[in-house]
Scaffold this motif. Structure first.
Motif, mmCIF file in Angstrom:
data_model
loop_
_atom_site.group_PDB
_atom_site.id
_atom_site.type_symbol
_atom_site.label_atom_id
_atom_site.label_comp_id
_atom_site.label_asym_id
_atom_site.label_seq_id
_atom_site.Cartn_x
_atom_site.Cartn_y
_atom_site.Cartn_z
ATOM 1 N N GLY A 1 38.566 45.718 31.104
ATOM 2 C CA GLY A 1 38.901 47.053 30.640
ATOM 3 C C GLY A 1 38.108 47.400 29.401
ATOM 4 O O GLY A 1 36.915 47.104 29.302
ATOM 5 N N SER A 2 38.744 48.006 28.428
ATOM 6 C CA SER A 2 38.067 48.285 27.171
ATOM 7 C C SER A 2 37.686 46.974 26.498
ATOM 8 O O SER A 2 38.361 45.964 26.645
ATOM 9 N N ALA A 3 36.586 46.997 25.736
ATOM 10 C CA ALA A 3 36.080 45.771 25.120
ATOM 11 C C ALA A 3 37.088 45.157 24.157
ATOM 12 O O ALA A 3 37.156 43.943 23.998
ATOM 13 N N ASP A 4 37.865 45.991 23.488
ATOM 14 C CA ASP A 4 38.886 45.493 22.563
ATOM 15 C C ASP A 4 39.927 46.591 22.377
ATOM 16 O O ASP A 4 39.815 47.675 22.940
ATOM 17 N N ILE B 1 22.895 54.468 22.985
ATOM 18 C CA ILE B 1 24.175 54.255 22.308
ATOM 19 C C ILE B 1 23.958 53.342 21.099
ATOM 20 O O ILE B 1 23.285 52.322 21.199
ATOM 21 N N VAL B 2 24.521 53.727 19.971
ATOM 22 C CA VAL B 2 24.526 52.893 18.778
ATOM 23 C C VAL B 2 25.982 52.756 18.332
ATOM 24 O O VAL B 2 26.675 53.763 18.134
ATOM 25 N N ALA B 3 26.444 51.520 18.186
ATOM 26 C CA ALA B 3 27.822 51.264 17.764
ATOM 27 C C ALA B 3 27.868 49.948 17.004
ATOM 28 O O ALA B 3 26.944 49.134 17.083
ATOM 29 N N GLU C 1 29.882 45.340 20.356
ATOM 30 C CA GLU C 1 29.486 45.333 21.757
ATOM 31 C C GLU C 1 30.558 46.026 22.584
ATOM 32 O O GLU C 1 31.748 45.894 22.321
ATOM 33 N N CYS C 2 30.104 46.745 23.589
ATOM 34 C CA CYS C 2 31.026 47.548 24.407
ATOM 35 C C CYS C 2 31.048 47.035 25.842
ATOM 36 O O CYS C 2 30.029 46.593 26.371
#
Length: 329
Positions: free
Chosen positions: A102-105, A119-121, A124-125
Motif C-alpha cells: 500500500g502506501s510506503a509509510d 518526482i522529488v520527495a 522513497e515512495c
C-alpha cells in the motif's frame, strides 16, 4: 504561488525551524477548497508543516527552479488520516496494478511533480504512492480517495490563465462560472451594471466601462498570454473587442457567430488597424462544435475549447503528442 513563499520555507528548514504554510498561499487546504472533506482543512496544513525537516529542502528547491524555468509543476501533499489502513491497503480485483504494497509509510509527505512526471520527495515512495503523486498533473488529483487511509492535495507553481469576457451576455454568465470552476482567472467587462454585477458574476473580476460603449476598452492593458471571448450583446461592440484583443496579441481570441459572419465587423476590424492574418486567427464561431444552442450549452462548448487551448499552450511537446493521439487527432 509566490516565489518568496517557497524561499522562506527553505530558509526556515535550513535554520531548523518549522515553516509557516498559510492557506492564502496553499489554497488547496482552505476552508472553501476543503468544504465537506473531513480529512483536509487548514489544520491539516499546519500539521504537515510540523513534519517538515531539512530532508525536505530539495523538494522546495526543485519547486523554485521550476518557477524560474516556467515549468508546469506542482507541490503535492500526501495526507494520511489512518496510517494502518494506508500502509495495509493493497490492490483489489479492480485495481490489480500497483502490487501488494500500500502506501510506503503512514506519514504525510510534501513532494514535487511536474508535467514530465519527475518526482522529488524526501523519502522513497511505493508504486501506489507514485501513481497518485503523478496524478497531481491533472490539477486537483483525480484519484484523491481511491485508496483507504490517505488522500491527496496539490498546489500549482504557475499562475492562472486570464480569460477576458468582453460583453456580459447570458452566455457570458455561464462561461464565467464554468471557467472559474476549471481554474481560469475570469475578467468580465461591460458598460451596463444591469448585466455586469456581483449577482451575475460573483467569482469574476469585474470591470465597468463608462459612456455606454466599449471605447474605454482601448485603455486597458492586456497580456500576450490572455484568452479573449468576444460576447458583446447583439454583437454591437464586437469590432472594438476584436481590435483590442488583436492589438494586445491575445493568445486566443474567439467570437460568437459563424466564420463568415457579418462582413461589416470584418471591415471595421480591418479599418481599426488589424491585419487580415490577425482577423483570420479569431476563432469564429467560438467554442467546440457539438450543436450547442442555449447559453449553458454554449458555455460548455466555449470553456471546453479554452481548456484544449490551455493544454496545448502549457504542456510539453511530448505531453501534447500523447494528448492528440488519445483524441485521434
Amino acid at each position: 504561488m509566490k516565489r518568496e513563499t517557497i524561499e522562506a520555507i527553505v530558509e526556515d528548514l535550513k535554520a531548523g525551524n518549522t515553516p509557516v504554510l498559510s492557506v492564502e498561499e496553499f489554497t488547496c487546504f482552505s476552508e472553501e477548497a476543503t468544504a465537506g472533506d473531513d480529512h483536509k482543512g487548514p489544520e491539516t496544513l499546519a500539521a504537515i508543516a510540523e513534519t517538515l525537516t531539512e530532508a525536505d529542502i530539495p523538494t522546495f528547491e526543485r519547486a523554485l527552479r521550476a518557477m524560474d524555468e516556467g515549468d508546469l509543476a506542482w507541490l503535492g501533499f500526501k495526507v494520511v488520516f489512518d496510517p494502518a489502513a494506508a500502509v495495509g491497503n493493497v490492490d483489489n480485483e479492480v485495481t490489480k496494478k500497483y502490487g501488494d504494497v500500500g502506501s510506503a509509510d503512514g506519514q504525510p509527505l510534501v513532494f514535487f511533480c511536474n508535467d514530465a512526471k519527475e518526482i522529488v520527495a524526501s523519502r522513497e515512495c511505493s508504486p501506489r504512492d507514485t501513481f497518485q503523486m503523478k496524478d497531481v498533473t491533472r490539477g486537483p488529483s483525480m484519484h484523491n480517495d481511491q485508496f483507504d487511509g490517505l488522500t491527496w492535495a496539490s498546489e500549482p507553481l504557475f499562475g492562472k490563465v486570464r480569460v477576458w469576457l468582453l460583453g456580459c451576455s447570458d452566455a457570458a454568465v455561464e462561461v464565467a462560472a464554468l471557467a472559474d470552476h476549471v481554474g481560469f482567472h475570469v475578467i468580465a467587462v461591460d458598460y451596463d451594471e444591469a448585466f455586469l454585477n456581483e449577482e451575475r458574476f460573483p467569482t469574476a473580476e469585474r470591470i465597468m466601462l463608462h459612456g455606454g460603449n466599449f471605447d474605454e476598452l482601448a485603455n486597458m492593458p492586456g497580456r500576450p498570454g490572455d484568452y479573449v471571448c468576444v460576447l458583446t450583446r447583439g454583437h454591437m461592440f464586437d469590432p472594438e473587442a476584436c481590435i483590442w484583443a488583436c492589438q494586445n496579441d491575445a493568445h486566443y481570441i474567439g467570437m460568437m457567430g459563424c466564420a463568415g459572419k457579418n462582413s461589416t465587423v470584418h471591415d471595421l476590424v480591418i479599418a481599426g488597424g488589424v491585419s487580415e492574418a490577425d482577423w483570420d486567427r479569431i476563432k469564429r464561431p467560438i467554442g467546440l462544435k457539438f450543436g450547442a444552442k442555449t447559453p449553458a450549452e454554449l458555455a460548455i462548448a466555449i470553456v471546453a475549447e479554452l481548456v484544449d487551448v490551455r493544454y496545448k499552450q502549457r504542456y510539453s511537446e511530448e505531453a501534447q503528442a500523447r494528448h492528440e493521439k488519445s483524441l485521434g487527432r
